[in-house]
Motif scaffolding. Structure first.
Motif, short mmCIF file in Angstrom:
data_model
loop_
_atom_site.label_atom_id
_atom_site.label_comp_id
_atom_site.label_asym_id
_atom_site.label_seq_id
_atom_site.Cartn_x
_atom_site.Cartn_y
_atom_site.Cartn_z
N LYS A 106 0.83 -1.20 0.00
CA LYS A 106 0.00 0.00 0.00
C LYS A 106 0.86 1.26 0.00
N GLU A 107 1.96 1.25 0.74
CA GLU A 107 2.82 2.43 0.89
C GLU A 107 4.02 2.41 -0.05
N ASN A 108 4.08 1.49 -1.00
CA ASN A 108 5.23 1.34 -1.90
C ASN A 108 6.53 1.23 -1.11
N LYS A 109 6.50 0.45 -0.05
CA LYS A 109 7.64 0.16 0.84
C LYS A 109 8.16 1.40 1.55
N GLY A 110 7.34 2.43 1.65
CA GLY A 110 7.71 3.64 2.38
C GLY A 110 7.09 3.66 3.76
N GLN A 111 7.32 4.76 4.48
CA GLN A 111 6.74 4.92 5.81
C GLN A 111 5.22 5.02 5.70
N THR A 112 4.56 4.59 6.76
CA THR A 112 3.10 4.68 6.81
C THR A 112 2.71 5.78 7.81
N ILE A 113 1.45 5.86 8.15
CA ILE A 113 1.00 6.89 9.09
C ILE A 113 1.64 6.66 10.45
N SER A 114 1.65 7.69 11.25
CA SER A 114 2.24 7.60 12.59
C SER A 114 1.36 6.78 13.51
N HIS A 115 2.00 6.08 14.42
CA HIS A 115 1.25 5.30 15.41
C HIS A 115 0.60 6.20 16.46
N LYS A 116 0.92 7.49 16.41
CA LYS A 116 0.35 8.44 17.37
C LYS A 116 -0.92 9.11 16.85
N GLU A 117 -1.39 8.68 15.69
CA GLU A 117 -2.63 9.22 15.13
C GLU A 117 -3.81 8.86 16.04
N ASP A 118 -4.93 9.51 15.79
CA ASP A 118 -6.16 9.22 16.52
C ASP A 118 -6.58 7.77 16.26
N ASN A 119 -7.22 7.15 17.24
CA ASN A 119 -7.64 5.75 17.12
C ASN A 119 -8.53 5.52 15.90
N ALA A 120 -9.44 6.42 15.64
CA ALA A 120 -10.35 6.27 14.49
C ALA A 120 -9.57 6.27 13.18
N VAL A 121 -8.57 7.13 13.07
CA VAL A 121 -7.74 7.19 11.85
C VAL A 121 -6.97 5.89 11.69
N LEU A 122 -6.38 5.39 12.79
CA LEU A 122 -5.62 4.15 12.73
C LEU A 122 -6.51 2.98 12.32
N LEU A 123 -7.69 2.88 12.89
CA LEU A 123 -8.59 1.77 12.57
C LEU A 123 -9.08 1.86 11.12
N ASP A 124 -9.34 3.07 10.62
CA ASP A 124 -9.72 3.23 9.22
C ASP A 124 -8.58 2.79 8.30
N TYR A 125 -7.36 3.18 8.64
CA TYR A 125 -6.19 2.79 7.86
C TYR A 125 -6.04 1.27 7.85
N PHE A 126 -6.18 0.66 9.03
CA PHE A 126 -6.01 -0.78 9.14
C PHE A 126 -7.11 -1.51 8.36
N ARG A 127 -8.30 -0.94 8.30
CA ARG A 127 -9.39 -1.53 7.53
C ARG A 127 -9.04 -1.54 6.04
N GLU A 128 -8.29 -0.55 5.57
CA GLU A 128 -7.83 -0.52 4.18
C GLU A 128 -6.80 -1.61 3.92
N VAL A 129 -5.93 -1.84 4.90
CA VAL A 129 -4.86 -2.83 4.76
C VAL A 129 -5.40 -4.25 4.90
N LEU A 130 -6.26 -4.46 5.87
CA LEU A 130 -6.82 -5.79 6.15
C LEU A 130 -8.32 -5.65 6.38
N PRO A 131 -9.12 -5.63 5.30
CA PRO A 131 -10.55 -5.35 5.45
C PRO A 131 -11.31 -6.39 6.28
N GLU A 132 -10.80 -7.62 6.32
CA GLU A 132 -11.54 -8.67 7.02
C GLU A 132 -11.12 -8.87 8.47
N TYR A 133 -10.40 -7.91 9.07
CA TYR A 133 -9.98 -8.09 10.46
C TYR A 133 -11.19 -8.04 11.39
#
Length: 161
Positions: A72-99
């Motif tokens: 997804k990130e073309n082997k680059g850095q991803t979003i910060s782990h210090k982001e808001d929980n909602a942002v992190l969960l939305d991002y993770f849903r893009e990476v692994l939709p079936e979690y």
């Protein structure tokens, strides 16, 4: 991507690389500052290669999730782990939709994102070796084994009765 020797040690920040095994535990090197620490067998240690994330169908290994993030990130850095929980969960849903949203918490996603960024910064997110390359290397290994000369076996000493 090989997570075989990458460790997470409970109570210690960051990730560690397994260096040497000892009688009472092992020595690991921190990826944050490069310091070596000795870890006893009583410590709670997790190999990243053994960690899985719950999905609705079963479990997905962390290696697959890291590959999805890298893709997804073309082997680059991803979003910060210090982001808001909602942002992190939305991002993770893009990476692994079936979690499994009931069993995977925001704190788990924070760890995964933090671990990914740490490994990416250290250049430890190499692609896996394709199966074809392993098959081609296998005959070469057999040839080396065939060339080895066996030493004669030592005879066992007879015991006197």
């Amino acid at each position: 991507m090989s997570l075989e020797k990458i460790l997470s040690i409970s109570g210690k920040p960051g990730l560690y690389v397994l260096k040497v095994q000892t009688r009472t535990g092992f020595v690991a090197e921190s990826l944050l500052d490069g310091k070596k620490v000795t870890v006893s067998l009583k410590s709670n240690v997790s190999l990243l290669s053994e960690i899985s994330i719950y999905t609705y169908e079963g479990e997905k290994p962390l290696t697959e999730i890291m590959q999805n993030i890298a893709k997804k990130e073309n082997k680059g850095q991803t979003i910060s782990h210090k982001e808001d929980n909602a942002v992190l969960l939305d991002y993770f849903r893009e990476v692994l939709p079936e979690y499994d949203e009931e069993r995977v918490y925001a704190s788990d996603v924070k760890k995964i994102v933090n671990w990914y960024n740490t490994l990416q910064a250290k250049g430890m997110l190499a692609d896996e070796v394709p199966a074809v390359a392993e098959e081609e290397a296998a005959p070469a290994k057999e040839a080396v084994v065939a060339e080895k000369v066996k030493a004669p076996a030592k005879k066992a000493k007879a015991t006197k009765e």
